[in-house]
Structure formats: C-alpha cells, structure tokens
Design an enzyme around this catalytic site. Structure first.
Site, PDB file in Angstrom:
ATOM      1  N   CYS A   1       0.827  -1.200   0.000  1.00 53.14           N
ATOM      2  CA  CYS A   1       0.000   0.000   0.000  1.00 53.14           C
ATOM      3  C   CYS A   1       0.866   1.257   0.000  1.00 53.14           C
ATOM      4  CB  CYS A   1      -0.925   0.000   1.205  1.00 53.14           C
ATOM      5  SG  CYS A   1      -0.044   0.108   2.783  1.00 53.14           S
TER       6      CYS A   1
ATOM      7  N   ALA B   1       3.066   1.612   3.001  1.00 45.72           N
ATOM      8  CA  ALA B   1       4.229   0.732   2.955  1.00 45.72           C
ATOM      9  C   ALA B   1       5.349   1.358   2.133  1.00 45.72           C
ATOM     10  CB  ALA B   1       3.843  -0.624   2.364  1.00 45.72           C
TER      11      ALA B   1
ATOM     12  N   ARG C   1      12.008  -5.589   5.812  1.00 48.65           N
ATOM     13  CA  ARG C   1      12.866  -5.423   4.638  1.00 48.65           C
ATOM     14  C   ARG C   1      14.354  -5.506   4.992  1.00 48.65           C
ATOM     15  NH1 ARG C   1      11.656  -3.036  -0.145  1.00 48.65           N
ATOM     16  NH2 ARG C   1      13.339  -1.535   0.069  1.00 48.65           N
TER      17      ARG C   1
ATOM     18  N   HIS D   1       6.211   6.278  -2.198  1.00 51.10           N
ATOM     19  CA  HIS D   1       7.543   6.784  -2.545  1.00 51.10           C
ATOM     20  C   HIS D   1       7.450   8.267  -2.919  1.00 51.10           C
ATOM     21  CE1 HIS D   1       8.142   2.425  -4.177  1.00 51.10           C
ATOM     22  NE2 HIS D   1       8.268   2.471  -2.867  1.00 51.10           N
TER      23      HIS D   1
END
Length: 598
Positions: free
Chosen positions: A97, A100, A131, A229
């Site tokens: 999403c 995230a 991650r 991002h």
C-alpha cells in the site's frame, strides 16, 4: 495464435545472449538446464500468454492483456505495456500500500529520526524490520531502525479523534530519544476520520523546537506502494533537504539515492566508492541520517540506484540546486564497472579514471577464481524475476554475468517508464487514482542553485553517457521471446512457471512459498532470505554461492503438493430411505429421524 494481443513473433536470430562461460557443470553439480533458443522461447511464451488470457472473463481479459508482453525488438514501433493502474478486485497480486512505500521503504531506514505511525498497531508491525534495512550504531549517535513506534489507535480514537494521542506520543518520544527529527506517517483510518497530522506536527515543532514532518500516506492512496515513494520524496525535498548549507569535505561528492542497505548492500557500495576516492554526502535512505540528508544539496552529482522510488528527488534537486543525476546499478559485475566508468566520465578527471580502473582490476582479481567456478556451474540455467523497485532489472545483469538467462521478469509497482524508458514519461496519461498524489512544482532556489558543469559540457556528456539523466528501462535489455509481466498474480505465476520452467524464481515473501510448494526453487530479493550483501563485486559472489546451494538441493524436484493428486475438499451422499407416501412438509426432523440425527 488464437488472439491478437500485439505479440508478433520475434525475429529468427540464433544469437544466444548468454555470457561466455562453460556449458558443462563441474563435478557434483545438478544437471544443467539448457536455455531454449530464441524462436523456441517465443513460441512457448506466446502460447502461454494466450492460454492465460483465455482463462479470464471478457473484462479481465481486456485489462490483463495490456500488462503482458512478449519482447520483440524486431518490431518497428517500441512495445508498450500497461502499468501503475489499479489491480483487478479479486485477483491475488503481491502489491503493498501507499503507507508501505512511504514508511516501509523510503523513510524506514533513516536511523536518527523518530518515525511515528499514526494508526492501528498492525500497520506499524507490518513495516517493522521486514525489509532488513541495516543501520550502523555509532558512538554518541542515534540508531532507531530496530524500533517501531505507533500511536496504537483503538476504536475510541477512531470515534473521538487521535490528535491528542499523537501529540502525546511526539512529546514522549522526544523526551526518551532526542532524535534529529520527528516523521509522522498516517494510515488508512487517519485519512478516513480526518485527523490533521500536519497541524499537530506544526504545533509540536513550535513547542519543542525539533523538526516535525507529517506524511499523508494513507494506504488507500494511489494504486500501490509507488504512491508512498512519491509522497515521501515530496516532503523530504520540501522540509529536510537543503536546510544545512555546511558542505561535507572531500572531492567528487555524491548522494546515493534509492539505496536501502538491504542485507548490507549499501555498505558494500559505499566501500567501493570510497576506494575510488568518491565522497558520499548522504544516502537516501539505507543507513542514512537526517543530519546528512539536510546537506544533500551540497553534493556534485546524484547517483540513482532505484529509479522508481527516488527519481522524484533526483529531478527536483536538479531543478532547485542544479545537481545532475546519473542512473547507476551496483548489482552485477558488468553493471558495476559500467556505472563506475560513467561516474569517472562525468567528472572528467584523469586521476579519478585511473584510480577507478585500478579498483576495478583489484576487485576483479580478488573474485576471479570463485567467479569462474560459479559461472561454470550456473551457466545455462534460467530464471524468473518478479520483484519491486528496480531489482527485476538490476539482477538480470548479475544473472547474465553468471551465464544465466532471464525468461520472465516483472515489477509489482512500476510505471511505464521503468519498463520502456524515460522517453515515454510525457505520453503517460494520469488517471484518477494517481491525481491525488501531489506533484510538486519547484524552482531554482536563489543562493543555493549553481551549475556543476556548463550546459554545453552537459550536452556533450549526455551524448557519451547513456545513463546521464536517463533510464532506458527494463525491456530494452531483455532477450527476444522473453516475457514481461506487470502486477503478476498467483494464477499467472503458476501458469508461466509451468510453461517456461525457470530453474529459479526470484520473488518476494508473498509468493516465495507458493512457488516452492509447487516444486520451483525460489530466492527472496526483498530481504535476501536473511543473507547478503549482494551488491558490489564481493556481493556477486555471495549471491552466486547462495543461489548455487539452493539449486543443488534435490528436494525441490521431489515436492508434489497434495492438490495435484487429490481434491482438497471431499464429500459423500448418504443413502436416504424412500418416503414417497409422506408429504415433504410433514416429514419429521432432527431427533425424530432414524438414527436420531439431523
């Protein structure tokens, strides 16, 4: 072929685009899988695309056929693929999403910031260390990467609002950790109830004197983590970058953008750059710090590793501060050499060029024996890659160095320019799902903007350096007849693997185990299966070693999931005595039936 899906057969070239390496495995290795010829691969790829699409109903067929492409460089017009569009409801794909992408990818690795997730605790847990962003703990410096912080919103907070709880969390976090900055990430419920996290951040910044930045990255925004991002980049450029004008000492100063130090990748890349005499001002954001990012605008060049997640910052920094950017790839032995030489070409310094060549020669000599051995054993193997970011592209270079061929590749959340190259950016239509992501309009900042090189010199360099302010995309470097997939789902993965039979499938955690249960060896490229680093010259050897160990384990050949042989659900019909003379409405029920059972 039955359907016209814009899939002309590839040119019948016999060129086998594999690295020069031995075709026979060394003693003790598993049987070598011979890569198919280009025409043969094209036939198989085209057939399986048809088979997959014909399994869909008409509406799904029309959507998905735009996201599947068989590479054919013989076509006159460049091939186009659909990307960055909403996943079809009901199809099990592997995307994350918006939240995230913002907190889990771009902001999460920053070690001296207090990152507070304003939302339910599950959202914070989702991005807590999954991650494997590694961060160094230096004396007298803060490292909060191992922690996760949340306001832990409950039902009452949803009803009455959570702004007071958020302010209290900021106050408590500042008292405990004294961070360089506070970063607030909102999740879906916050956007739905309307908590004004930007107002809370402004009030806290004024009261406590510490930079507080809010990121409206509710998970439902955009169509994938790509939106996150973009949101993270916007606020970093608006509030963090450019706030400290003291330059870092050193020559050939660069920012390393889109490097998240998964498994220690960033440290290996930094080691090589420092050996070459290149000064790293900041990393965004693996093992990065707010203290370094604030003076990123003083660098001489931006190096972009992951194009999708950070190209926004590279473009805006060029406009605001005059810093040119270079697309690099430090994954793969050939790619590393190319990137280092392009850096030398940009700075146009003989001493730097000679030093880089010396470092390359030394690093290659150190890994030569192991590289030859692994290449001999891996040559001819085939691979599939379905990963986020740029990894599906980057790792094809490393696989080719090892004599392997990529037959399937795709991205979870790419845009068309990640597939086709940046030249298509202007032709991409922005749909409603992406219009709610802010596009910043920036201008040169007086007193901070300066040209690093003249426009004439820049034009000359662009003619000789293909990656200067340019990204060619993944498709151009893939072989004819190979398969490109956007937003892959489980059904398609099983079909494509069954038809193209890759020896290894590189993926993420959401599909890794499905593939392995189907008998296909899978390596995870989102967190490296707790291994790494895989970047750099030495990282390539780590990668080859881990890959070969998995391929030589015979267990994958013997796995046969039960659903291939027997149904998961069973049922039977009991014999019922004939009661023809009794009307249905008057038949006895429950305990009155023979046997006393319902």
């Amino acid at each position: 072929m039955k359907n016209s899906h814009n899939r002309t057969k590839p040119g019948h070239t016999e060129e086998q685009l594999l690295c020069d390496s031995a075709q026979a495995a060394t003693a003790g290795s598993s049987t070598i899988h011979t890569a198919p010829s280009v025409p043969e691969m094209g036939e198989r790829t085209g057939a399986v695309i048809d088979e997959v699409l014909e399994s869909y109903e008409a509406k799904v067929f029309r959507n998905r056929k735009k996201h599947l492409l068989m590479v054919d460089h013989a076509l006159e017009a460049p091939q186009e693929i659909a990307a960055n569009s909403r996943t079809i409801p009901g199809i099990l794909s592997h995307r994350g999403c918006c939240y995230a992408g913002c907190k889990g990818v771009v902001l999460g690795p920053i070690k001296d910031a207090l990152i507070i997730v304003h939302g339910p605790i599950g959202c914070s847990f989702y991005t807590w260390g999954t991650r494997r962003h590694k961060a160094s703990s230096e004396p007298d410096k803060l490292n909060l990467v191992p922690y996760t912080f949340s306001t832990d919103m409950h039902e009452t907070d949803i009803v009455f609002g959570g702004e007071k709880k958020l302010f209290a969390a900021i106050e408590e976090g500042l008292a405990l950790f004294k961070p360089e900055a506070v970063l607030i990430c909102s999740t879906c419920p916050v956007g739905l109830i309307g908590d004004d996290i930007h107002a809370v951040a402004a009030r806290a910044e004024k009261q406590f004197g510490v930079t507080c930045v809010a990121f409206s990255c509710e998970g439902y925004k955009g169509v994938s983590q790509s939106a996150g991002h973009h949101i993270a980049s916007n606020e970093l450029i608006r509030r963090i970058i450019g706030t400290n004008d003291s330059p870092m000492q050193g020559t050939y100063r660069v920012n390393l953008l889109g490097e998240y130090n998964i498994g220690g990748d960033g440290w290996e890349t930094e080691r090589i750059l420092k050996r070459c005499g290149i000064t790293i001002v900041s990393v965004m954001s693996g093992d990065g710090s707010i203290a370094d990012i604030t003076r990123a605008h003083t660098a001489d060049l931006n190096l972009v590793q992951c194009h999708r997640s950070i190209n926004y910052i590279a473009e805006m920094m060029q406009t605001q501060y005059g810093i040119d950017w270079l697309k690099v790839n430090f994954v793969g032995i050939s790619a590393i050499q190319k990137s280092l030489r392009q850096i030398a070409a940009y700075f146009d310094n003989l001493e730097l060029s000679e030093r880089i060549e010396a470092v390359i020669a030394d690093e290659l000599a150190e890994i030569d024996t192991e590289l030859r051995s692994y290449r001999d054993q891996l040559s001819g193997k085939t691979a599939a890659l379905y990963v986020g970011g740029s990894r599906s592209h980057h790792y094809q270079s490393l696989l080719k160095d090892l004599g392997m061929q990529t037959v399937i590749a795709g991205y979870e959340f790419a845009h068309r320019d990640d597939y086709e190259g940046r030249e298509v950016k202007e032709s991409i239509k922005v749909d409603a799902d992406n219009k709610n992501i802010e596009e910043l309009s920036v201008e040169p900042i007086e007193g901070k903007y300066r040209l690093r090189i003249s426009p004439e010199k820049l034009a000359q360099l662009k003619a000789s350096i293909a990656s200067l302010e340019q990204y060619e995309g993944m498709i151009k470097e893939m072989d004819n007849g190979t398969l490109v997939i956007d937003d892959l789902n489980h059904f398609e993965a099983e079909k494509f693997v069954e038809a193209l039979k890759p020896d290894v499938f590189f993926s993420g955690i959401k599909d890794k185990y499905v593939l392995q249960k189907g008998g296909v060896f899978s390596r995870q490229l989102h967190s490296y299966d707790y291994k790494g680093p895989y970047a750099g010259f030495k990282g390539a050897i780590n990668f080859a070693q881990d890959l070969l160990m998995g391929l030589q384990v015979p267990a994958w050949q013997f796995i046969s999931p039960p659903w291939r042989h027997e149904p998961l659900l069973r049922g039977h019909v009991d014999a019922v005595e004939e009661e023809a003379s009794v009307p249905v409405s008057t038949q006895t029920q429950g305990a009155d039936r023979p046997g006393g059972e319902r």
